[in-house]
Design an enzyme around this catalytic site. Structure first.
Site, PDB file in Angstrom:
ATOM      1  N   THR A 172     -65.488  29.944   7.537  1.00 58.17           N
ATOM      2  CA  THR A 172     -66.680  30.644   8.037  1.00 58.17           C
ATOM      3  C   THR A 172     -66.290  31.762   8.995  1.00 58.17           C
ATOM      4  O   THR A 172     -67.054  32.099   9.898  1.00 58.17           O
ATOM      5  CB  THR A 172     -67.619  29.663   8.762  1.00 58.17           C
ATOM      6  OG1 THR A 172     -66.928  29.096   9.886  1.00 58.17           O
ATOM      7  CG2 THR A 172     -68.075  28.549   7.839  1.00 58.17           C
ATOM      8  N   GLY A 173     -65.103  32.332   8.805  1.00 56.41           N
ATOM      9  CA  GLY A 173     -64.611  33.314   9.772  1.00 56.41           C
ATOM     10  C   GLY A 173     -65.575  34.435  10.052  1.00 56.41           C
ATOM     11  O   GLY A 173     -65.876  34.756  11.209  1.00 56.41           O
ATOM     12  N   THR A 174     -66.123  35.061   9.007  1.00 56.53           N
ATOM     13  CA  THR A 174     -66.983  36.219   9.212  1.00 56.53           C
ATOM     14  C   THR A 174     -68.361  35.819   9.701  1.00 56.53           C
ATOM     15  O   THR A 174     -68.896  36.418  10.635  1.00 56.53           O
ATOM     16  CB  THR A 174     -67.098  37.027   7.915  1.00 56.53           C
ATOM     17  OG1 THR A 174     -65.782  37.323   7.434  1.00 56.53           O
ATOM     18  CG2 THR A 174     -67.828  38.330   8.154  1.00 56.53           C
ATOM     19  N   GLY A 212     -64.450  34.938  -5.949  1.00 52.87           N
ATOM     20  CA  GLY A 212     -63.045  34.564  -5.946  1.00 52.87           C
ATOM     21  C   GLY A 212     -62.813  33.542  -7.047  1.00 52.87           C
ATOM     22  O   GLY A 212     -63.758  32.880  -7.513  1.00 52.87           O
ATOM     23  N   ASN A 233     -61.161  26.305  -5.580  1.00 54.20           N
ATOM     24  CA  ASN A 233     -61.437  27.702  -5.245  1.00 54.20           C
ATOM     25  C   ASN A 233     -60.332  28.212  -4.311  1.00 54.20           C
ATOM     26  O   ASN A 233     -59.478  27.442  -3.872  1.00 54.20           O
ATOM     27  CB  ASN A 233     -62.828  27.823  -4.622  1.00 54.20           C
ATOM     28  CG  ASN A 233     -62.886  27.239  -3.226  1.00 54.20           C
ATOM     29  OD1 ASN A 233     -62.276  26.210  -2.932  1.00 54.20           O
ATOM     30  ND2 ASN A 233     -63.622  27.875  -2.344  1.00 54.20           N
ATOM     31  N   PRO A 234     -60.291  29.519  -3.995  1.00 55.41           N
ATOM     32  CA  PRO A 234     -59.133  30.071  -3.272  1.00 55.41           C
ATOM     33  C   PRO A 234     -58.803  29.431  -1.932  1.00 55.41           C
ATOM     34  O   PRO A 234     -57.648  29.407  -1.537  1.00 55.41           O
ATOM     35  CB  PRO A 234     -59.507  31.552  -3.113  1.00 55.41           C
ATOM     36  CG  PRO A 234     -60.317  31.846  -4.324  1.00 55.41           C
ATOM     37  CD  PRO A 234     -61.155  30.605  -4.523  1.00 55.41           C
ATOM     38  N   CYS A 235     -59.795  28.924  -1.217  1.00 59.11           N
ATOM     39  CA  CYS A 235     -59.481  28.331   0.089  1.00 59.11           C
ATOM     40  C   CYS A 235     -59.476  26.819   0.075  1.00 59.11           C
ATOM     41  O   CYS A 235     -59.270  26.180   1.125  1.00 59.11           O
ATOM     42  CB  CYS A 235     -60.445  28.868   1.135  1.00 59.11           C
ATOM     43  SG  CYS A 235     -60.146  30.602   1.524  1.00 59.11           S
ATOM     44  N   GLY A 236     -59.716  26.219  -1.059  1.00 63.12           N
ATOM     45  CA  GLY A 236     -59.455  24.802  -1.229  1.00 63.12           C
ATOM     46  C   GLY A 236     -60.565  23.836  -0.889  1.00 63.12           C
ATOM     47  O   GLY A 236     -60.413  22.630  -1.092  1.00 63.12           O
ATOM     48  N   GLU A 237     -61.705  24.338  -0.378  1.00 64.07           N
ATOM     49  CA  GLU A 237     -62.756  23.403   0.024  1.00 64.07           C
ATOM     50  C   GLU A 237     -63.602  22.907  -1.143  1.00 64.07           C
ATOM     51  O   GLU A 237     -64.390  21.983  -0.999  1.00 64.07           O
ATOM     52  CB  GLU A 237     -63.671  24.032   1.086  1.00 64.07           C
ATOM     53  CG  GLU A 237     -64.693  25.043   0.576  1.00 64.07           C
ATOM     54  CD  GLU A 237     -64.117  26.430   0.377  1.00 64.07           C
ATOM     55  OE1 GLU A 237     -64.891  27.353   0.069  1.00 64.07           O
ATOM     56  OE2 GLU A 237     -62.895  26.587   0.554  1.00 64.07           O
ATOM     57  N   CYS A 248     -67.194  31.436  -5.008  1.00 63.49           N
ATOM     58  CA  CYS A 248     -65.966  31.314  -5.775  1.00 63.49           C
ATOM     59  C   CYS A 248     -66.186  30.476  -7.026  1.00 63.49           C
ATOM     60  O   CYS A 248     -67.163  29.733  -7.126  1.00 63.49           O
ATOM     61  CB  CYS A 248     -64.863  30.657  -4.938  1.00 63.49           C
ATOM     62  SG  CYS A 248     -64.447  31.544  -3.417  1.00 63.49           S
TER      63      CYS A 248
END
Length: 790
Positions: A450-452, A132, A283-287, A103
């Site tokens: 880390t879902g995938t 992203g 970035n899109p998920c904030g980390e 991202c």
């Protein structure tokens, strides 16, 4: 006496089992396996994938040690001990024109029409390569502000966000998924109230995650119940009560799960690079809070793979191995900076000037359970803190060692850096090494979704999230259109049963999200944040019946615990019961009333009311249907869209479409369109993807506003009519106002739940199962591995 395998033997057992695990294989084959353009496999085994990635990332090393590092890189990935982000696994060594960075935060959007659309262009180019993007829209003047020189009023930042949203729908991220975007706005911007409620409007800004940039003075005003000025360009446009504005944020996220909250002043004060950059977005998920053109480079150490003698009194994490893997992972990620493509030269320059990396963890909840520690307990938080502190220390020492070998990052300042941000709190030995050698990477740690890759690693718990479900069923579509059902077990549960057998009582430490309070989530996040120099992507899952006051206290506690941001999810009638584990028999979904008598079922295979045809269906002489009137733009003539249905297994499904209008301008393509869509309908299966494809079409001449929503093209409007019909007749069986392009973020009411066990939530746009869960600030499908963020 019970046999307890050694750590190395245990890793071998689990790694072998994981290699054969069906969901791991399918994720690998679908997302990470290198294939030729015709679809034939180039990576024959998972080991081939590791070897490909290792060789690519070892390329920057000196020739005499390159082979050694190539072997070391492959070794830490084998057994899923270290997992580079999916972009790296899929792209490294393929010679494809894609970025290995997940991202980016885009450049500052100057308050000028030319600059705005140049920013749009840069965003499109970035997403085209698979990145992203995050944007701060606080720099754009508020709605109604005068535009000098043209005698007009500004339309405001949200109107331009609509343009970004339409653009995103047309871009396929790396050819396989639509891009993700984050939009931020400062809490003192005059349009902040509209920003907070923007996604209450059905289908608006569905390609965005939204977060409010909350400042320290605002939090002080909230606590003091003081006034809060909304300001742009030095002009106060409005004054509100700070606590009222805070409550509006809380009300929106209580009902709609957005916007999130980012404590932006805390981020900047803790930034190692505060002496040379200012951050306004993530970035899109904030980390990854990032400066303009900053890039997000990620990898995760799988803690679950490092537990010695799990589920015994002697269980513990192998700290020596953790430190060893950390050192190798830092070198791997540092090399990515040199081998990756970049969509824009400005992004390449930013990445090389600071060499940021984001090394994090996954499998935390599994590792805790295997060590007998209950997620959210004091002991679990203490253990997680020790583990993350070890990673932090090893990472900084490894990066300092790399600086001695290869040089520090170009913007390293020997005086400023050791006294800045997160570095101030490192121990004397680490800071001493930095003063002596410098440091290769400006920031090193970040905990990402880390879902995938967690599914790929044998369904280990995702990132720092608790386990969502210990086991569940997933449907796997077969080539002939039928389904097979397979059970997916949590990694730790599978490990326990391998050691103790299926009949043994589960240990108390094997808890799931349903067993935890919001406080349990916050305690774990806070334990880790102190040793993470970037940030953490995490969702605090709240029970549906939590009171509004208690919900607001979650955010206040996050602030007081020193977190850099907070994202929550509360299942309800608006957002959809993503976190419900209610069970239902297959085929028991609620359906629209069917007053018509169903015709005889054709030859084919059925599954849960969906018929998959080997041959197209024959048309009955009379079919039920509806005709919809559509007005488009400035056309004098309406378009009439007729959709006819058949009924199979008591379920109404679309069969054919006709489009008519007195306007002959579109005659040829409307005929072609109706014939093609009808042909797809008559083949059976879940044809809801037709809606997504049509709604993603962007007309370069511009779209139109319809019923308060921006529709990017006439084809997208037709897709909306088909979607409306599918919902009205019950073919789309899960939610009201569903956008097939992004069901994870719609305002939805769930009408049915999934399989005989496991997660039940909104419908996945890839596999159509009711398996989306909301974790790590991101929607992830537990059935097929789809992730909105990664």
């Amino acid at each position: 006496m019970m046999f307890r395998p050694s750590h190395q033997l245990w890793v071998t057992i689990v790694a072998t089992d994981t290699a054969l695990d069906p969901i791991s294989r399918e994720i690998w084959d679908m997302k990470y396996r290198f294939k030729s353009p015709d679809g034939s496999a180039i990576d024959q085994t998972i080991d081939d994938t590791w070897a490909r990635v290792a060789k690519a990332l070892a390329a920057p090393e000196k020739a005499k040690v390159r082979t050694r590092w190539e072997k070391a890189f492959a070794e830490v990935m084998s057994g899923y001990k270290f997992l580079p982000a999916g972009r790296i696994i899929a792209g490294a060594g393929t010679n494809r024109s894609v970025t290995l960075f997940n991202c980016f935060v885009m450049g500052t959007i100057e308050d000028d029409m030319g600059a705005i659309f140049n920013g749009l262009r840069e965003a499109a180019l970035t997403m085209q390569q698979g990145g992203g993007i995050g944007h701060d829209f606080s720099t754009l003047r508020p709605k109604g502000a005068p535009v000098r020189g043209v005698g007009a009023d500004a339309s405001g930042p949200l109107s331009f966000m609509d343009v970004w949203d339409a653009m995103c729908r047309t871009i396929m991220s790396a050819g396989s998924r639509r891009g993700a975007m984050m939009a931020t706005m400062r809490c003192d911007h005059p349009d902040i109230e509209d920003f907070i409620t923007a996604k209450h409007e059905a289908q608006r800004l569905r390609m965005f995650n939204l977060s409010v940039l909350v400042t320290d003075p605002f939090m002080a005003a909230v606590k003091a119940d003081g006034d809060w000025p909304l300001v742009f360009g030095g002009t106060v446009f409005k004054t509100v009560r700070a606590r009222d504005l805070w409550n509006r944020i809380m009300q929106a996220t209580y009902a709609y799960a957005e916007p999130g909250v980012i404590f932006i002043d805390r981020i900047n004060s803790r930034n190692n690079l505060s002496y040379c950059e200012t951050i306004h977005a993530t970035n899109p998920c904030g980390e990854q809070p990032l400066p303009p053109y900053g890039a997000c480079l990620l990898g995760s150490i799988n803690l679950a793979s490092l537990v010695t003698t799990p589920f015994s009194d002697a269980a513990h994490l192998d700290m020596e191995e953790l430190v060893r893997i950390t050192g190798i992972a830092v070198r791997m990620l540092d090399n990515v900076v040199d081998v990756s493509n970049y969509p824009l030269e400005a992004q390449a320059a930013e990445a090389r000037a600071k060499r940021r990396i984001g090394l994090g963890v996954t499998g935390l909840a599994n590792a805790l359970a295997m060590c007998g520690l209950r997620y959210g307990s004091e002991d679990a938080a203490a253990a997680a803190k020790i583990w993350m502190q070890a990673i932090e220390r090893a990472a900084y020492l490894a990066s300092s060692g790399l600086a001695a070998e290869k040089g520090s990052f170009p913007l390293f300042d020997a005086e400023e850096y050791p006294a800045s941000g997160h570095v101030r709190d490192l121990d004397d030995d680490v800071r001493g090494a930095i003063r002596e050698n410098g440091i290769r990477n400006a920031l090193l740690t970040s905990i990402a979704p880390t879902g995938t890759i967690s599914l790929f690693a044998g369904n280990v718990s995702s990132g720092v999230e608790p386990v969502f479900s210990l086991n569940y069923n997933r449907k796997v579509l077969q080539p002939d259109g039928s389904h097979r059902i397979e059970q997916v077990e949590d990694y730790a549960l599978r490990a326990f049963r391998a050691l103790r057998g299926d009949e043994a009582d589960l240990p108390d430490a094997l808890v799931t999200t349903a067993d935890l309070s919001p406080h349990d989530h916050l305690v774990m996040q806070a334990a880790l944040q102190g040793h993470v120099d970037s940030s953490i992507s995490k969702t605090v899952n709240c029970p549906e019946n939590i009171s509004f006051e208690d919900f607001g206290n979650v955010y206040m506690e996050a602030w007081e615990l020193g977190l850099k941001g907070c994202t929550t999810y509360r299942p309800n009638d608006i957002t959809g019961s993503v976190l419900s584990e209610a069970l239902a028999d297959e085929g028991a979904e609620a359906q629209a009333a069917l007053p018509l008598e169903a015709p005889a079922a054709p030859v084919g295979q059925t599954e849960a009311g969906i018929v998959y045809m080997r041959q197209p269906l024959d048309r009955d002489p009379v079919l039920p249907g509806f005709t919809y009137k559509l007005k488009w733009g400035d056309s004098d003539h309406a378009i009439y869209i007729t959709l006819n249905d058949i009924i199979e297994n008591d379920r109404r499904r679309p069969f054919e479409i006709f489009i008519n209008s007195k306007n002959m301008e579109h005659y040829a393509w409307t005929v072609a369109l109706t014939r093609m869509i009808s042909a797809v309908f008559r083949r059976g299966g879940d044809v809801s993807f037709v809606v997504e494809e049509l709604k993603a079409v962007f007309d370069p001449r511009g779209g139109h506003w319809m019923e308060g929503k921006y529709v990017p093209s006439l084809l997208a409007a037709i897709g909306g009519v088909i979607e409306k019909h599918m919902l009205a007749t019950g073919f789309l069986k899960n939610v009201e106002n569903l956008s097939a392009a992004d069901p994870a973020s719609v305002d939805a009411k769930r009408l049915a739940v999934g399989d005989d066990a496991g997660p039940a939530g909104p419908q996945c746009p890839k596999c159509n199962e009711f398996s989306l869960v909301f974790q790590e600030g991101c929607a992830t499908c537990m059935s097929c591995g789809y992730s909105k963020c990664g």
